[in-house]
Design a protein around this motif. Structure first.
Motif, PDB file in Angstrom:
ATOM      1  N   ALA A 196       0.830  -1.208   0.000  1.00  0.00           N
ATOM      2  CA  ALA A 196       0.000   0.000   0.000  1.00  0.00           C
ATOM      3  C   ALA A 196       0.863   1.256   0.000  1.00  0.00           C
ATOM      4  CB  ALA A 196      -0.918  -0.010   1.217  1.00  0.00           C
ATOM      5  N   LYS A 197       1.935   1.261   0.782  1.00  0.00           N
ATOM      6  CA  LYS A 197       2.832   2.428   0.859  1.00  0.00           C
ATOM      7  C   LYS A 197       3.475   2.695  -0.497  1.00  0.00           C
ATOM      8  CE  LYS A 197       6.658   4.267   3.633  1.00  0.00           C
ATOM      9  NZ  LYS A 197       7.622   4.555   2.547  1.00  0.00           N
TER      10      LYS A 197
ATOM     11  N   GLN B 281       0.917   4.126  -2.952  1.00  0.00           N
ATOM     12  CA  GLN B 281       0.650   5.531  -2.645  1.00  0.00           C
ATOM     13  C   GLN B 281       1.770   6.430  -3.145  1.00  0.00           C
ATOM     14  OE1 GLN B 281       0.226   6.443   1.567  1.00  0.00           O
ATOM     15  NE2 GLN B 281      -1.535   7.728   1.098  1.00  0.00           N
ATOM     16  N   GLU B 282       2.993   5.964  -3.044  1.00  0.00           N
ATOM     17  CA  GLU B 282       4.142   6.785  -3.432  1.00  0.00           C
ATOM     18  C   GLU B 282       4.396   6.767  -4.933  1.00  0.00           C
ATOM     19  OE1 GLU B 282       7.275   5.105  -1.142  1.00  0.00           O
ATOM     20  OE2 GLU B 282       6.739   6.163   0.712  1.00  0.00           O
TER      21      GLU B 282
ATOM     22  N   ILE C  90       0.553   7.510  -7.621  1.00  0.00           N
ATOM     23  CA  ILE C  90      -0.377   8.621  -7.401  1.00  0.00           C
ATOM     24  C   ILE C  90      -0.613   9.421  -8.675  1.00  0.00           C
ATOM     25  CG2 ILE C  90       1.397  10.268  -6.676  1.00  0.00           C
ATOM     26  CD1 ILE C  90      -2.171   9.838  -5.218  1.00  0.00           C
TER      27      ILE C  90
ATOM     28  N   TYR D 144      -6.938   8.860  -7.485  1.00  0.00           N
ATOM     29  CA  TYR D 144      -8.004   8.510  -6.533  1.00  0.00           C
ATOM     30  C   TYR D 144      -7.687   7.126  -5.963  1.00  0.00           C
ATOM     31  CZ  TYR D 144     -10.025  12.292  -9.191  1.00  0.00           C
ATOM     32  OH  TYR D 144     -10.223  13.504  -9.816  1.00  0.00           O
ATOM     33  N   GLN D 145      -7.255   7.120  -4.712  1.00  0.00           N
ATOM     34  CA  GLN D 145      -6.817   5.886  -4.069  1.00  0.00           C
ATOM     35  C   GLN D 145      -7.530   5.706  -2.729  1.00  0.00           C
ATOM     36  OE1 GLN D 145      -2.550   5.678  -3.682  1.00  0.00           O
ATOM     37  NE2 GLN D 145      -2.166   5.973  -5.877  1.00  0.00           N
TER      38      GLN D 145
ATOM     39  N   LEU E 182      -7.060   3.218   0.072  1.00  0.00           N
ATOM     40  CA  LEU E 182      -6.176   2.162   0.545  1.00  0.00           C
ATOM     41  C   LEU E 182      -6.491   1.834   2.003  1.00  0.00           C
ATOM     42  CD1 LEU E 182      -2.811   3.393  -1.029  1.00  0.00           C
ATOM     43  CD2 LEU E 182      -4.484   1.793  -1.988  1.00  0.00           C
TER      44      LEU E 182
ATOM     45  N   GLY F 159      -7.972  -2.439  -1.332  1.00  0.00           N
ATOM     46  CA  GLY F 159      -7.550  -1.212  -1.997  1.00  0.00           C
ATOM     47  C   GLY F 159      -8.292  -0.994  -3.297  1.00  0.00           C
TER      48      GLY F 159
ATOM     49  N   LEU G 135      -8.119   1.653  -6.650  1.00  0.00           N
ATOM     50  CA  LEU G 135      -7.409   2.706  -7.370  1.00  0.00           C
ATOM     51  C   LEU G 135      -8.229   3.116  -8.577  1.00  0.00           C
ATOM     52  CD1 LEU G 135      -3.871   0.990  -7.545  1.00  0.00           C
ATOM     53  CD2 LEU G 135      -4.877   2.244  -5.633  1.00  0.00           C
TER      54      LEU G 135
END
Length: 329
Positions: free
Chosen positions: A139-140, A143-144, A147, A152-153, A155, A165, A167
């Motif tokens: 997930a991290k 996100q990094e 994006i 639009y996430q 998580l 999750g 996306l």
């Protein structure tokens, strides 16, 4: 000579017994669903019930017995009725309408292969990605690193099996819904997607897996069926086009799938080619590598399937993704 005759009679009796078994399974599956453990297993692995057709064909060619050919023809007709359409080529819809591509992927909570998962998502290039068993490490990284592609996430990672999750390249608005406590391996994510002004309900789900023990399988089966009914109830209430995608933990001949397809359409059944198996074989040394199909993209009647295929596998998960392209009618 007598030995040859005895062998022939034995083969004929085996053919009759096998055909009788198939003829008994059909009404049991129709009228009793997954009521008993052995029937549940037979329904789950239904496609493999027809593998002995190869032996029937060979024995028919060898012995040239009418009884064997009748048995072979009977089983072939049943197998063809249930699964034959999966092997027929499908035409792609020719439409000027804009399409939306969606992907479902169970990434296996114990694997922290973030780079491989991200590469899989990028390669599929879907507009919407539903992820099950999302752990904090993956997930991290999503996100990094994603994006820009997916602004639009939603998580909701977890170190256990309940991480989820969603996306999207299109705006998402949460649905005002409270799900029951039945969802033990991931509370569904239900969002309204703004598809260039058209509203589409998108649901990411992860149904309860079957218990290995016959003692508890009925409980899990009932919970899974209730989960499907809960999803269908939500879809009926929203009254907008809907896409439900995720890990159903059930195959075509299980009750949960039958319930889901009483209202929703299975993209693989519409446009898929072949078995489309997505769950890895737990017995590593036995073929096939991918044993059954339990990951799905379902849609409501307002949508239609253009294409569907097995998505790019990350090389680590025990599931393969499914990618489908849909358009509004």
């Amino acid at each position: 000579m007598q030995t040859t005759k005895n062998s022939a009679y034995t083969i004929i009796r085996i053919n009759i017994a096998y055909t009788t078994g198939i003829l008994l399974w059909v009404p049991l599956q129709i009228f009793f669903g997954d009521r008993w453990w052995l029937l549940y297993i037979a329904n789950t692995l239904a496609i493999y019930l027809f593998l002995p057709l190869i032996g029937q064909l060979l024995s028919g060619l060898w012995l040239r017995q009418k009884t064997i050919w009748i048995c072979f023809g009977t089983v072939l007709l049943i197998g063809g009725y249930y699964f034959g359409a999966l092997f027929l080529p499908k035409s792609h819809n020719q439409t000027s309408a804009k399409s939306i591509t969606v992907m479902t992927s169970n990434v296996l909570k114990t694997k922290e292969n973030a780079d491989a998962v991200i590469a899989s998502i990028k390669k599929a290039n879907a507009d919407v990605v539903a992820i099950q068993e999302l752990n904090p490490v993956i997930a991290k990284s999503i996100q990094e690193e994603l994006i820009a592609e997916y602004p639009y996430q939603i998580l909701e990672p977890s170190p256990s099996y309940d991480g989820m999750g969603l996306l999207s390249k299109y705006p998402l608005s949460p649905e005002d819904v409270v799900f029951s406590e039945n969802w033990l391996v991931g509370i569904p994510q239900a969002y309204e997607l703004d598809f260039d002004g058209e509203k589409i309900l998108v649901i990411n789900f992860h149904a309860i897996p079957p218990y290995e023990s016959p003692e508890y399988f009925k409980l899990a089966n009932n919970i899974r069926n209730d989960q499907v009914e809960e999803l269908l109830s939500l879809i009926r209430k929203q009254e907008i086009p809907a896409i439900a995608l995720g890990d159903l933990n059930a195959t075509e001949k299980n009750e949960a799938y039958q319930l889901m397809t009483s209202q929703m359409f299975d993209t693989w059944r519409e446009k898929g080619l072949g078995l489309g198996n997505t769950r890895i074989n737990l017995v590593d040394y036995l073929p096939p590598k991918w044993l059954v199909r339990i990951d799905y993209v379902f849609h409501s009647q307002e949508l239609e399937t253009n294409t569907v295929e097995i998505g790019p596998w990350d090389g680590h998960s025990d599931h393969r993704p499914v990618v489908a392209e849909l358009t509004l009618k």
